[in-house]
Design an enzyme around this catalytic site. Structure first.
Site, PDB file in Angstrom:
ATOM      1  N   ALA A   1      10.109   1.423  -7.891  1.00 28.07           N
ATOM      2  CA  ALA A   1      10.505   0.026  -7.725  1.00 28.07           C
ATOM      3  C   ALA A   1       9.390  -0.796  -7.097  1.00 28.07           C
ATOM      4  O   ALA A   1       9.086  -1.912  -7.534  1.00 28.07           O
ATOM      5  CB  ALA A   1      11.771  -0.060  -6.875  1.00 28.07           C
ATOM      6  N   TYR A   2       8.756  -0.251  -6.076  1.00 30.93           N
ATOM      7  CA  TYR A   2       7.677  -0.963  -5.397  1.00 30.93           C
ATOM      8  C   TYR A   2       6.476  -1.135  -6.328  1.00 30.93           C
ATOM      9  O   TYR A   2       5.912  -2.231  -6.438  1.00 30.93           O
ATOM     10  CB  TYR A   2       7.274  -0.189  -4.143  1.00 30.93           C
ATOM     11  N   ALA A   3       6.089  -0.057  -7.009  1.00 30.44           N
ATOM     12  CA  ALA A   3       4.943  -0.139  -7.912  1.00 30.44           C
ATOM     13  C   ALA A   3       5.211  -1.116  -9.052  1.00 30.44           C
ATOM     14  O   ALA A   3       4.306  -1.843  -9.484  1.00 30.44           O
ATOM     15  CB  ALA A   3       4.610   1.247  -8.457  1.00 30.44           C
TER      16      ALA A   3
ATOM     17  N   SER B   1       6.954  -3.822  -8.890  1.00 31.27           N
ATOM     18  CA  SER B   1       6.777  -5.184  -8.366  1.00 31.27           C
ATOM     19  C   SER B   1       5.302  -5.526  -8.240  1.00 31.27           C
ATOM     20  O   SER B   1       4.883  -6.662  -8.512  1.00 31.27           O
ATOM     21  CB  SER B   1       7.497  -5.339  -7.022  1.00 31.27           C
ATOM     22  N   LYS B   2       4.491  -4.571  -7.858  1.00 32.26           N
ATOM     23  CA  LYS B   2       3.065  -4.839  -7.695  1.00 32.26           C
ATOM     24  C   LYS B   2       2.337  -4.853  -9.046  1.00 32.26           C
ATOM     25  O   LYS B   2       1.297  -5.507  -9.183  1.00 32.26           O
ATOM     26  CB  LYS B   2       2.447  -3.805  -6.756  1.00 32.26           C
TER      27      LYS B   2
END
Length: 247
Positions: free
Chosen positions: A155-157, A159-160
């Site tokens: 999820a974090y990757a 977004s980035k």
């Protein structure tokens, strides 16, 4: 705080009250920038950052702003312009990270993180594209995790990954305006955001990944940002992976 002269370069640093953002704000201020520090909620930390810059002889102010709220971000730019005469550099360091396996990931947490990391980057960059003076620079924050494909970071990757796409496209959309747009993608860096929830064994393992065999420091990243903000004018539309050599 006094109004900066017209010749002073002015930077907005989101997420500037702590961690990499704070060190970047301090580094830029030491280099002669007037700095507007945007913070989400911790007024005490933001005021502490402003005080540290002022005590060192620099100029700074703090502004509370939800980076995903276009009205709040517009007011942030207004405050910087009114105090210092304009805006030359935007360092968008604000972000949030929630980890967990994709199969079990809470979708409300996904939405909150993407609101800050994706919409927030879009909103801040939109104002930067409209309002930066010629010779300006936008520096967004991605992550070196994108190249590592580590479990629990989906999820974090994601977004980035959106941040990187936005960065590269905006650089091309600003053709002819003499404004550079780049992203910095730190590797493991010793900040509260990185260290939170990790045991000593995990931290030691990640510190051993780069050939330099240590975690990055906020100062390591601030130096890269300062270069892109100033002398690094021929670097544009790039993602700089500041991670000590992790591949």
């Amino acid at each position: 705080m006094t109004t900066a002269p017209d010749s002073t370069r002015v930077a907005i640093v989101t997420g500037g009250s702590r961690g990499i953002g704070r060190r970047t704000a301090e580094h830029l201020a030491a280099g002669g920038y007037a700095v507007a520090i945007a913070y989400a909620g911790n007024q005490a930390e933001a005021e502490s950052a402003v005080a540290a810059i002022s005590e060192a002889g620099g100029r700074a102010l703090s502004v509370r702003a939800d980076v995903a709220d276009e009205k709040a971000v517009e007011a942030l730019f207004d405050a910087a312009e009114q105090a210092f005469g304009g805006v030359d550099v935007v360092v968008h360091a604000a972000g949030t990270m929630v980890l967990g396996p994709l199969a079990d990931f809470d979708l409300d947490a996904l939405d909150r993180m993407h609101r800050t990391n994706i919409r927030g980057t879009f909103v801040v960059n939109q104002q930067a594209a409209r309002r930066l003076r010629p010779g300006g620079a936008v520096i967004n924050f991605s992550t070196s995790v994108l190249g590592l494909n580590m479990p629990t970071y989906a999820a974090y990757a994601a977004s980035k990954g959106a941040v990187e796409a936005l960065t590269l496209i905006l650089a091309r959309e600003l053709r002819g305006k003499d404004i550079t747009v780049n992203a910095v993608a730190p590797g493991p860096t010793a900040t509260a955001l990185f260290l939170d929830g990790k045991d000593e064994e995990t931290v030691a393992r990640m510190a051993a990944q780069p050939p330099l065999e240590r975690l990055g420091t906020p100062e390591d990243i601030a130096e890269v940002v300062a270069f892109l903000a100033g002398p690094g004018r021929w670097i544009n539309g790039q993602v700089v992976r500041a991670n000590g050599g992790i591949v």
